[in-house]
Each structure stands twice: as C-alpha cells, then as structure tokens.
Scaffold this motif. Structure first.
Motif, PDB file in Angstrom:
ATOM      1  N   LEU A   1       0.858  -1.177   0.000  1.00 45.74           N
ATOM      2  CA  LEU A   1       0.000   0.000   0.000  1.00 45.74           C
ATOM      3  C   LEU A   1       0.899   1.232   0.000  1.00 45.74           C
ATOM      4  O   LEU A   1       1.874   1.288   0.762  1.00 45.74           O
ATOM      5  N   GLY A   2       0.567   2.232  -0.823  1.00 45.63           N
ATOM      6  CA  GLY A   2       1.412   3.413  -0.903  1.00 45.63           C
ATOM      7  C   GLY A   2       0.625   4.672  -1.176  1.00 45.63           C
ATOM      8  O   GLY A   2      -0.493   4.638  -1.711  1.00 45.63           O
ATOM      9  N   TYR A   3       1.232   5.798  -0.810  1.00 44.10           N
ATOM     10  CA  TYR A   3       0.621   7.110  -1.023  1.00 44.10           C
ATOM     11  C   TYR A   3       1.723   8.097  -1.396  1.00 44.10           C
ATOM     12  O   TYR A   3       2.837   8.048  -0.850  1.00 44.10           O
ATOM     13  N   ALA A   4       1.420   9.007  -2.332  1.00 43.14           N
ATOM     14  CA  ALA A   4       2.376  10.044  -2.726  1.00 43.14           C
ATOM     15  C   ALA A   4       1.631  11.350  -2.940  1.00 43.14           C
ATOM     16  O   ALA A   4       0.485  11.360  -3.409  1.00 43.14           O
ATOM     17  N   HIS A   5       2.304  12.460  -2.590  1.00 47.55           N
ATOM     18  CA  HIS A   5       1.709  13.784  -2.760  1.00 47.55           C
ATOM     19  C   HIS A   5       2.807  14.755  -3.166  1.00 47.55           C
ATOM     20  O   HIS A   5       3.892  14.767  -2.585  1.00 47.55           O
ATOM     21  N   GLU A   6       2.520  15.578  -4.173  1.00 44.35           N
ATOM     22  CA  GLU A   6       3.450  16.598  -4.623  1.00 44.35           C
ATOM     23  C   GLU A   6       2.728  17.923  -4.789  1.00 44.35           C
ATOM     24  O   GLU A   6       1.668  17.991  -5.429  1.00 44.35           O
ATOM     25  N   SER A   7       3.275  18.969  -4.226  1.00 45.70           N
ATOM     26  CA  SER A   7       2.764  20.322  -4.446  1.00 45.70           C
ATOM     27  C   SER A   7       3.487  20.931  -5.636  1.00 45.70           C
ATOM     28  O   SER A   7       4.713  20.887  -5.707  1.00 45.70           O
ATOM     29  N   VAL A   8       2.720  21.501  -6.566  1.00 44.84           N
ATOM     30  CA  VAL A   8       3.295  22.107  -7.771  1.00 44.84           C
ATOM     31  C   VAL A   8       2.726  23.515  -7.926  1.00 44.84           C
ATOM     32  O   VAL A   8       1.862  23.951  -7.169  1.00 44.84           O
ATOM     33  N   HIS A   9       3.215  24.239  -8.928  1.00 46.00           N
ATOM     34  CA  HIS A   9       2.641  25.547  -9.239  1.00 46.00           C
ATOM     35  C   HIS A   9       1.191  25.376  -9.680  1.00 46.00           C
ATOM     36  O   HIS A   9       0.836  24.415 -10.373  1.00 46.00           O
ATOM     37  N   SER A  10       0.344  26.317  -9.307  1.00 47.33           N
ATOM     38  CA  SER A  10      -1.063  26.230  -9.696  1.00 47.33           C
ATOM     39  C   SER A  10      -1.255  26.332 -11.205  1.00 47.33           C
ATOM     40  O   SER A  10      -2.310  25.991 -11.723  1.00 47.33           O
ATOM     41  N   SER A  11      -0.235  26.802 -11.918  1.00 49.15           N
ATOM     42  CA  SER A  11      -0.324  26.905 -13.380  1.00 49.15           C
ATOM     43  C   SER A  11       0.399  25.773 -14.086  1.00 49.15           C
ATOM     44  O   SER A  11       0.599  25.830 -15.296  1.00 49.15           O
ATOM     45  N   THR A  12       0.801  24.724 -13.351  1.00 51.64           N
ATOM     46  CA  THR A  12       1.530  23.615 -13.957  1.00 51.64           C
ATOM     47  C   THR A  12       0.644  22.817 -14.913  1.00 51.64           C
ATOM     48  O   THR A  12      -0.501  22.501 -14.605  1.00 51.64           O
ATOM     49  N   THR A  13       1.191  22.504 -16.078  1.00 55.26           N
ATOM     50  CA  THR A  13       0.523  21.643 -17.045  1.00 55.26           C
ATOM     51  C   THR A  13       1.244  20.304 -17.091  1.00 55.26           C
ATOM     52  O   THR A  13       2.453  20.260 -17.306  1.00 55.26           O
ATOM     53  N   VAL A  14       0.523  19.218 -16.885  1.00 59.07           N
ATOM     54  CA  VAL A  14       1.091  17.884 -16.942  1.00 59.07           C
ATOM     55  C   VAL A  14       0.648  17.219 -18.239  1.00 59.07           C
ATOM     56  O   VAL A  14      -0.538  17.189 -18.560  1.00 59.07           O
ATOM     57  N   THR A  15       1.603  16.706 -19.001  1.00 64.62           N
ATOM     58  CA  THR A  15       1.312  16.023 -20.257  1.00 64.62           C
ATOM     59  C   THR A  15       1.050  14.550 -19.980  1.00 64.62           C
ATOM     60  O   THR A  15       1.888  13.859 -19.418  1.00 64.62           O
ATOM     61  N   LEU A  16      -0.130  14.074 -20.384  1.00 70.94           N
ATOM     62  CA  LEU A  16      -0.524  12.678 -20.197  1.00 70.94           C
ATOM     63  C   LEU A  16      -0.721  12.062 -21.573  1.00 70.94           C
ATOM     64  O   LEU A  16      -1.751  12.254 -22.213  1.00 70.94           O
ATOM     65  N   GLY A  17       0.292  11.312 -22.041  1.00 74.03           N
ATOM     66  CA  GLY A  17       0.216  10.788 -23.392  1.00 74.03           C
ATOM     67  C   GLY A  17       0.120  11.932 -24.377  1.00 74.03           C
ATOM     68  O   GLY A  17       1.001  12.770 -24.476  1.00 74.03           O
ATOM     69  N   ASP A  18      -0.995  11.986 -25.120  1.00 80.26           N
ATOM     70  CA  ASP A  18      -1.229  13.059 -26.090  1.00 80.26           C
ATOM     71  C   ASP A  18      -2.192  14.115 -25.555  1.00 80.26           C
ATOM     72  O   ASP A  18      -2.708  14.924 -26.321  1.00 80.26           O
ATOM     73  N   TYR A  19      -2.428  14.123 -24.238  1.00 87.90           N
ATOM     74  CA  TYR A  19      -3.380  15.044 -23.630  1.00 87.90           C
ATOM     75  C   TYR A  19      -2.670  15.846 -22.548  1.00 87.90           C
ATOM     76  O   TYR A  19      -1.538  15.568 -22.174  1.00 87.90           O
TER      77      TYR A  19
END
Length: 382
Positions: free
Chosen positions: A240-258
C-alpha cells in the motif's frame, strides 16, 4: 467491447500454458524462485551480484537494443512511428558497511540519456533500520524501472505512462510514475514487513507553463511518498502506498497526447498491489487512484506470467485507465490495453523479448481510436 474476445482468448491461452507440463532444458538458467521476503526498505547493496571492480566496489547493469513500432489511429497524430534505440545502464555499488552507496547511470543513443539516474548513500543503524540520502527512485508501483526486471518490454498504461506518437517519432509525456528525486528516506525491513517514507524535491516530471520554472525544486514545496509491504504468505506480497506533490497552480502535466491543467496545485496518488511469485508462475493485480492537477483518474492492471521452461516464458497483461476532466474539452477518456509478450532466455545473461500491445481508446466526444504497438528487444545483463 472489441477487446473482450481478445482478452478472453488470452486468458484461455494462459490457462492452458499453466496446466502444461514442459521439461526443462539442461544448461539454461532455472525458473526464478519465490522471494524469501519483501525488498521494500531492505539493504539490497550488500551482497548484490555483479562484477568485482575493486575491494568493496561492484559493477552491475545491462545493454539494451530495441525496435519499436507504433500505429496510432488518432487523426491529429502521425499514424506510423518506428525507431531503433540502444542504451547501456551501469550501476556502481559501494559497500563500506554499515555505510553503502549506489550510483546509477543510463546512456541512450538519443537525447533522453540520464547520466545520473540514482546516487544515494545508505546508513544502516542495524539489520532492520536504515536511512538513505540522495537521488532515489520513487516508491509506488508494481512494475520495475529497469528492463531486466520487467515481465515485458513496455509499461502497463497507455496514457499515464505517456506512450504517444508525434511527428513520426515515439515519445512520452510527463513521467508521473517512475521518477528519480532528490531527498531523504527512512526505511524498515525485517523480511516479512517493509516500510519506507521519503521527503523529496518532487515526484513527477511536470511541465510548467510560460512564466514558471520547469524545475519544481524552485517552488519551495516538499513532496512525500510512503509505502508499506507485507509478505502475506510465502511468495504472496501486498503493498500500500501514497504520494503527494505540491506544484505551481499553473503547472501543465502532459498525459500521453493530452494535458491536465485546472488551476490546482497538487498531484496525489494512492497505489495498492498484490504480487504472487511461486516457482514458474507470477501473478499481479494493481490499482491506482489519482488527482493530477484537477484530473480525476483511476487505473487497474492484471498480469500473468508463466515460465514454460528455462528457455521460454509468456506474459499476458491487461490494463484499464479512466480519466475525467482532461484539458482541451476531453471530459472522459477510457483505455483498455491488452499485451502479449514472449521472452526467450538464450543464455543466463542474454534475453530476447517480443511484445504486441493493442489499446482501444474510448473518448466521450465520440472520436474513438486504436493504438497498436510492436516491440523487439535484446537485453544483455551483467
């Protein structure tokens, strides 16, 4: 629904293989045995296999040569992408017990080389408790990060593993699953139980929009990952695992082609998996629940691998991804992916692998499409 017949046939094939009795071949490596205990939090540097370079220094790694071909029916992308790729991975292991250290490097024949994958020091307070400092692999997820330890060539998920085809090339989006991060981690392992908790500079390779730095270490935030492992029965492990990351509110994450960007400032992940490894049979079940800067997502993976004989092994894998509120008007996206993989152990150190994967992508707007992948890989490990 068109993936259902293929999936049913794959499981019938796997079942027939499991029930088959095939004699071993002399002179080749035997099928892997079940692990004696969980490796989470353990000191895997001391006693590791490898080439002795000097007193207290060993070298291990692998050389990888791969051909990949991807056919993507999505109209905005090039439908045909193919490439050859060669890489070498070198791991240097230092043992000055109770202090150990590892330096990992990977060199590709393209621009994706990582001259410093991992570099960390471990101090062992006793046999069970240790502290690690430096650049380390993120904890969560069933699949390994290095080719010799995978049950197939590709990783399980089409979107969140970032598989795509753009401009006639195979590319990946932001890496939010297996990343190397600078920080400190506390570890516990007594064989049956394992636990690790880490504080790091980041947990994803997210892309910031114009006006923000691409380096999340400059945001002043801290990322956390933690995982607990249990050896339920010999050969049966749960995590069982958990992860959390704080980023800039304007961060864009690329997911495949989206892309994902809804003005939110966190990436959050819950991960759970069960793995069974007894004799020639390996089974795995994995589940993730995500919040990726405002995108709600979950995924599941089923995997079965059978070592038919010391020469040949077969893997069947199915994964499903469900993502909502993607950027660009894509409100809902579902992916069903089926993978068949055949591995041939030509010697104790040389493996040839052939993989075919088919993905059916269902988009709420109706622009459904298929993705077909073929991989041929040769791995020499040492």
């Amino acid at each position: 629904m068109k993936t259902l017949p293929s999936l049913s046939a794959a499981f019938l094939l796997a079942a027939s293989i499991v029930n088959a009795q095939v004699p071993g071949i002399p002179g080749l490596a035997p099928a892997p045995a079940a692990p004696a205990g969980t490796t989470l939090g353990a000191n895997t540097t001391s006693g590791a296999s490898g080439i002795d370079l000097a007193n207290r220094l060993k070298l291990s790694g692998y050389v990888d040569f791969m051909y990949a071909n991807l056919q993507n029916e999505r109209s905005v992308l090039n439908n045909d992408a193919a490439e050859f790729n060669s890489a070498v991975d070198l791991d240097f292991l230092f043992d000055f017990s109770p202090v150990t250290a590892e330096v990992h490097t990977r060199i590709n024949d393209d621009s994706s080389s990582d001259l410093l994958e991992q570099a960390f020091i471990r101090y062992n307070f006793n046999r069970d408790v240790s502290l690690t400092f430096g650049r380390q692999l993120s904890l969560l997820g069933y699949e390994a990060d290095e080719d010799p330890y995978l049950n197939q060539v590709s990783n399980a998920y089409l979107i969140t593993d970032g598989i795509s085809a753009r401009n006639g090339e195979l590319r990946t989006g932001s890496n939010i699953r297996r990343t190397y991060n600078d920080g400190v981690r506390a570890n516990f392992n007594n064989g049956r139980l394992g636990f690790s908790i880490g504080l790091h500079n980041k947990l994803s390779e997210s892309d910031a929009v114009v006006g923000k730095s691409n380096d999340n270490t400059k945001s002043g935030n801290i990322a956390v990952d933690l995982q607990a492992a249990f050896m339920i029965l010999p050969g049966l492990e749960g995590r069982l695992g958990y992860a959390h990351e704080s980023v800039h509110s304007s961060t864009t994450v690329t997911l495949g082609d989206y892309t994902a960007n809804h003005g939110q400032d966190e990436i959050e992940r819950f991960n759970a998996w069960l793995g069974y490894n007894q004799g020639p049979l390996t089974l795995a079940l994995e589940y993730d629940d995500w919040n990726i800067v405002g995108v709600d997502a979950w995924n599941v993976m089923l995997l079965g691998r059978y070592q038919v004989n010391p020469l040949f092994a077969l893997t069947v894998r199915y994964s499903h991804e469900d993502l909502e509120k993607l950027h660009g008007g894509v409100n809902d996206l579902d992916v069903n992916r089926l993978t068949l993989y055949a591995a041939f152990a030509l010697t104790d150190n040389l493996r040839l692998g052939l993989e075919y994967s088919h993905s059916g992508v269902d988009v709420a707007s109706g622009s459904d499409y298929d993705v077909d992948e073929f991989y041929a890989e040769t791995v020499l490990s040492f």
